[in-house]
Design a protein around this motif. Structure first.
Motif, short mmCIF file in Angstrom:
data_model
loop_
_atom_site.label_atom_id
_atom_site.label_comp_id
_atom_site.label_asym_id
_atom_site.label_seq_id
_atom_site.Cartn_x
_atom_site.Cartn_y
_atom_site.Cartn_z
N THR A 192 0.84 -1.14 -0.04
CA THR A 192 0.04 0.06 0.02
C THR A 192 1.01 1.38 0.20
OG1 THR A 192 -1.66 -1.14 1.27
CG2 THR A 192 -1.66 1.23 1.41
N THR A 193 1.77 1.16 0.65
CA THR A 193 2.81 2.46 0.86
C THR A 193 3.50 2.90 -0.50
OG1 THR A 193 3.44 1.47 3.11
CG2 THR A 193 4.84 3.18 2.31
N PHE A 194 3.94 1.72 -1.10
CA PHE A 194 4.50 2.03 -2.50
C PHE A 194 3.41 2.48 -3.51
CE2 PHE A 194 6.06 0.31 -6.59
CZ PHE A 194 6.94 1.23 -6.77
N LEU A 195 2.36 1.76 -3.49
CA LEU A 195 1.22 1.86 -4.47
C LEU A 195 0.48 3.31 -4.22
CD1 LEU A 195 -0.50 -1.24 -4.61
CD2 LEU A 195 1.05 -0.46 -6.29
N ALA A 196 0.54 3.87 -3.03
CA ALA A 196 -0.05 5.12 -2.62
C ALA A 196 0.73 6.23 -3.17
CB ALA A 196 -0.71 5.26 -1.13
N ALA A 197 2.00 5.96 -2.83
CA ALA A 197 3.10 6.99 -3.14
C ALA A 197 3.69 6.94 -4.67
CB ALA A 197 4.41 6.79 -2.32
N SER A 198 3.28 6.04 -5.53
CA SER A 198 3.77 6.13 -6.73
C SER A 198 2.71 5.84 -7.96
CB SER A 198 5.00 5.13 -6.78
OG SER A 198 4.29 3.74 -6.75
N ALA A 199 1.77 4.86 -7.65
CA ALA A 199 0.88 4.22 -8.83
C ALA A 199 0.09 5.52 -9.36
CB ALA A 199 0.42 3.02 -8.51
N THR A 200 -0.80 6.18 -8.67
CA THR A 200 -1.61 6.93 -9.04
C THR A 200 -0.89 8.23 -9.88
OG1 THR A 200 -1.89 7.73 -6.97
CG2 THR A 200 -3.51 6.45 -7.65
N LYS A 201 0.39 8.26 -9.13
CA LYS A 201 1.26 9.77 -9.48
C LYS A 201 1.72 9.39 -11.18
CE LYS A 201 1.05 11.15 -5.50
NZ LYS A 201 0.08 9.98 -4.89
N VAL A 202 2.09 8.07 -11.14
CA VAL A 202 2.45 7.76 -12.60
C VAL A 202 1.30 8.04 -13.48
CG1 VAL A 202 3.08 6.06 -14.20
CG2 VAL A 202 4.38 6.44 -12.04
N SER A 203 -0.02 7.54 -13.25
CA SER A 203 -1.20 7.59 -13.96
C SER A 203 -1.31 9.28 -14.26
CB SER A 203 -2.47 7.09 -13.38
OG SER A 203 -2.19 5.71 -13.06
#
Lengths: 334, 113, 491
Positions: free
Chosen positions: C244-255
């Motif tokens: 969760t930590t990694f996804l919240a900090a990076s995935a939506t940002k990349v989108s």
């Protein structure tokens, strides 16, 4: 030309009918069979559209692997949908109807079907068609584009398969590092089916041989690493079905397959890195040999090998995972 | 006739999308997704077709070929599609094991408990 | 060597992922993953410095010139996002070994690291590439890895969350594929810079609108822009805490990056807005997201879910920045994209530490933790201040720029929304802090989080303070990226 267009209309209408039938039929077993038909129909359509490589792949995936996996799943979850909620979701229906109408209007602006002077035919594609036989030195332009011009996409594609395999195995079995995998029940279900076994024994070597042919003939005709990998896996899966999973695992144990799945990606990536080391860019095959065309040959041969290895081992591994999992979920405490 | 293929693409897309959104059964949703994705394949392959052309494999006799690029893209997309399906089906098997159901609304109810 | 860095940025984690399987023990794989992430981070630093000193880099994969081959383009925007994503990965992975201990059986941990690296590869690939179809391929690599990571969560809801996200994510990616299919039919190219040149000549306006529509909706699904956010709360709540930590900090940002790249850099904001009201819709949806998601966050009793809704609200701020439509507005979005990654990274890592010690992320579990886990809670408080937007924190900088952009464009309502949103976030974060520093009945002794988790948390917290005070890097990079995008300077 007239025949092509008539066939085009017939096949596409059959596709629509199949899709509507899938939406309406409640028996999941029947819908899975229908999607097999759907896959086969679309593969036939692709042949009509000159997309022979795509047709080959769609036939093995849409009419092969996909229904096979679906049937495996139905053996866990049961054949029928719950019947209580037999209703048409009206808002969703209207939404799709309206969006469909808007799209229908917009597509009248598409460049006319089949024209040879459309933007899609004019710009980038021209080089692939006119120059690739000389630049790459192989007749199948699809293979040239797939393996060389856009070879990086294909590396990504292999990575997708690798990712999905790791995902499937860890979701179903809870491990990607076997060794602690549970012991198998000895399955002798098929022992009485002598005819199947004997026919299988005759077919399986041919299937594996055909896989090798498809693997190495991809430069000249339709085929290549992916299709070959699928066919090879089919041979193994057939063996596992007829002679038992434990026998198949003796030939191809899980740790070996896991290693091979990773190895295929590594082979592909290493060819790219070799290009770097030889002074070219990543995945530049021209620098791999003394003259560019034989370099391209070598590069394509090696990366197709990587694709074949990953695809074949992934498919078998996924099949194992679906066979070995227990629906009552013993692997992880939940 | 110029646009017939694209109209079929849209019909298939909307059928697929309807199944994904309206059906409760998780396996059925995936079948809908499959229809939707295949519609996209048909779109690309129709764009690639040149009437009177032949498959993009070089031969001495042919002068007009269909466009190989969309074929390549769709080869990749088919593989991506089946990879996604395999993972989705694995999840369905586990969901069935964990919830005892593969109907959307029933799982939602049981999730809350 | 520097000329090959663009591809190595992606190829390094790409090859590290299968190489993980050489090792047998989870701990060795973790160390190997840490090494790979650190090297990846090193490459992104080198790229960032090179791009800001010398200028954009372009790389022809396979030696084929664009548009026939696949091109990698690293300009000020992509180097900025690459730096962010790889930094987050390098920090988060430090804490992974400890955090996974109680959350994932050891025999499943190797898969976690492989999937983590694959997810990172996909995200970096989306940012680095200059080819729209290549975006799709790497989008699917990261998405498939994400679905599997979410499914590794302990509770059965994790499976359900993963399935739901898989359906939505696949529809999103498929929409994207339809959009670029139409664009290809209209232009005959897939290369981004080539596409932007050839789109100008396209006359079929309605079809163009449909193509843009598919691309925008597809990306908005992956970005969790309200009302397409439905998959996000469950995914964040039930995935393993470190995932969760990694996804919240990076995935939506990349989108969001992908949206900005295509909307400004390829399609051209004015071209799109002439056909579809994208910027107005983003402004409205952003405003609604800030208000509604913040209010829903206030009502959550699970802290992971609360932070997940807060993320939806924060994506709202970024959408508002785009909706304002000026260079300054875009800059505010880019700043918040960067700063929010460090804020949410820190907050979710603090929650991960709490889950590690208490086994729960329910708000009741936080009672008295201010005394039992003082360092973790201090980090949580500082990160919360940054989320609220208190001066001298990173969160203040991005909100300040958003307010400036709104005033510049005369959109006073946006100023109001930023203030109201910050107030609501103050209230929901206060619920946690208040409980954490209230005396609990049981006289539990001090029981701090494991050292590596604390170090990772504090690296992120210090980044929040640092980027709140020394804004040269973030403001400079976002300003040059925004200017390049809006004025359409060549790549």
């Amino acid at each position: 030309m007239i025949v092509t267009q008539a066939l085009d209309v017939v096949l596409l209408l059959l596709l629509v009918m199949t899709a509507v039938a899938i939406a309406r039929v409640k028996d999941l077993f029947a819908t899975v069979m229908l999607s097999g038909i759907y896959g086969l129909l679309s593969a036939s359509f692709f042949v009509l559209m000159d997309a022979v490589d795509v047709a080959f792949t769609e036939a093995s995936v849409g009419a092969g692997i996909f229904p096979l996996l679906m049937l495996a799943v139905l053996s866990f979850v049961g054949r029928y949908e719950a019947d209580s909620k037999r209703r048409v979701a009206l808002p969703v229906f209207l939404l799709t109807l309206v969006s469909g109408a808007v799209l229908l209007l917009a597509t009248t602006q598409m460049p006319a079907f089949g024209g040879e002077d459309t933007p899609a035919q004019q710009h980038v594609a021209v080089r692939y068609i006119e120059d690739s036989p000389q630049e790459i030195g192989i007749p199948n332009m699809v293979t040239s584009v797939l393996a060389s011009y856009r070879g990086f996409d294909t590396l990504g594609e292999v990575l997708v398969i690798f990712t999905a395999t790791i995902g499937v195995v860890v979701v179903l079995l809870g491990v990607v590092q076997p060794g602690k995998a549970r012991s198998l029940p000895a399955d002798e279900d098929m022992a009485d089916h002598k005819v199947l076994r004997i026919v299988g024994k005759m077919l399986i070597p041919l299937i594996l041989l055909f896989a090798l042919y498809v693997q190495f003939h991809g430069d000249y005709g339709p085929g290549g690493g992916f299709q070959a990998g699928v066919i090879f896996a089919t041979g193994i899966i057939l063996y596992a079905m007829l002679f038992g999973l434990s026998n198949a695992q003796r030939v191809l144990p899980m740790p070996l397959l896991r290693g091979l799945t990773a190895l295929g990606v590594m082979i592909y990536g290493s060819v790219g890195v070799a290009g770097l080391l030889a002074g070219g860019n990543f995945l530049d095959y021209s620098v791999l040999a003394s003259d560019p065309v034989s370099g391209q040959h070598l590069g394509i041969l090696l990366i197709e090998l990587g694709v074949g290895v990953t695809v074949a081992s992934s498919m078998v591994l996924i099949f194992y995972a679906f066979s070995l999992t227990t629906s009552s979920d013993g692997s992880v405490e939940r | 006739m110029d646009f017939f293929n694209y109209w079929v693409v849209i019909a298939l897309m909307m059928t697929g999308l309807y199944i994904v959104m309206a059906q409760q059964n998780l396996v059925k949703k995936l079948l809908g997704l499959n229809i939707f994705q295949t519609a996209i394949f048909i779109l690309y392959i129709s764009v690639a077709k040149v009437l009177g052309g032949t498959a993009p494999i070089y031969t001495e006799s042919a002068t007009l070929y269909s466009n190989p690029l969309p074929h390549v893209l769709i080869l990749t997309a088919i593989v991506v599609g089946i990879a996604t399906m395999a993972l989705a089906l694995a999840l369905v098997v586990r969901i069935h094991g964990a919830y005892g159901s593969i109907e959307d609304d029933e799982i939602r109810d049981r999730s809350k408990q | 060597m520097i000329s090959h860095l663009p591809i190595l940025q992606v190829v390094l984690p790409l090859l590290a992922a299968p190489a993980c399987l050489i090792f047998v023990r989870a701990r060795s794989i973790w160390l190997f993953t840490c090494l790979a992430c650190l090297l990846t981070f090193g490459i992104s630093v080198a790229l960032f410095l090179h791009v800001s000193d010398v200028g954009p880099l372009s790389y022809e994969v396979g030696g084929w010139p664009a548009p026939w081959g696949i091109e990698y383009t690293i300009d000020s925007l992509s180097s900025y996002v690459l730096l962010l994503v790889s930094a987050i990965a390098a920090v988060v992975i430090l804490a992974a070994n400890s955090s996974l201990g109680p959350e994932l059986p050891e025999r499943q941990q190797p898969a976690f690291y492989v999937l983590f690296l694959l997810c990172l590869t996909g995200l970096l690939g989306i940012v680095a590439t200059g080819d729209v179809f290549n975006v799709f391929v790497f989008l699917e690599v990261s998405s498939l890895a994400t679905y599997a990571l979410i499914a590794l969560g302990r509770q059965r809801q994790a499976l359900w969350a993963a399935y739901q996200y898989l359906i939505v994510g696949t529809i999103g990616a498929s929409f994207f594929l339809v959009g670029i299919g139409f664009l290809y039919a209209l232009t005959g190219t897939l290369n981004m810079s080539d596409l932007s040149e050839r789109l100008v000549e396209v006359e079929q306006q309605q079809l163009l609108a449909v193509a843009f529509g598919f691309v925008v909706v597809g990306i908005a699904l992956k970005m969790a822009l309200l009302p397409l956010h439905g998959w996000l709360p469950n995914a964040y709540a039930f995935a393993p805490s470190i995932a969760t930590t990694f996804l919240a900090a990076s995935a939506t940002k990349v989108s969001l990056y992908l949206f900005i790249r295509l909307y400004y850099g390829v399609f051209g904001a004015e071209t799109v807005d002439a056909l579809l009201p994208v910027s107005i819709v983003f402004l409205l949806l952003g405003i609604i997201a800030v208000l509604a998601a913040s209010l829903v966050a206030f009502r959550q009793s699970d802290v992971k879910r609360m932070l997940a809704f807060s993320s939806i609200a924060q994506i709202g701020y970024m959408a508002v920045g785009i909706g304002v439509g000026s260079t300054l507005g875009l800059q505010a979005s880019l700043l918040h994209l960067f700063n929010h990654a460090f804020i949410k990274g820190a907050l979710f890592l603090a929650v991960a530490s709490v889950v590690y010690r208490t086994g729960s992320s329910q708000i009741d579990a936080f009672r008295g933790l201010g005394y039992r886990m003082p360092w973790t809670m201090a980090g949580l408080v500082l990160a919360s201040l940054s989320l609220i937007g208190v001066p001298l924190t990173a969160g203040f900088v991005s909100k300040w720029f958003l307010v400036l952009a709104a005033i510049e464009s005369g959109l006073w309502v946006v100023v109001l929304i930023v203030l109201v949103g910050s107030f609501i976030s103050l209230f929901y974060l206060w619920k946690i802090v208040e409980l954490a520093y209230s005396k609990s009945d049981s006289e539990a002794s001090r029981n701090e989080a494991p050292p590596l988790m604390l170090i990772a948390l504090w690296v992120l917290v210090i980044a929040n303070i640092y980027f709140g005070i020394d804004t040269r890097l973030t403001v400079g990079a976002s300003a040059s990226a925004a200017a390049t995008l809006i004025e359409g300077a060549p790549w």
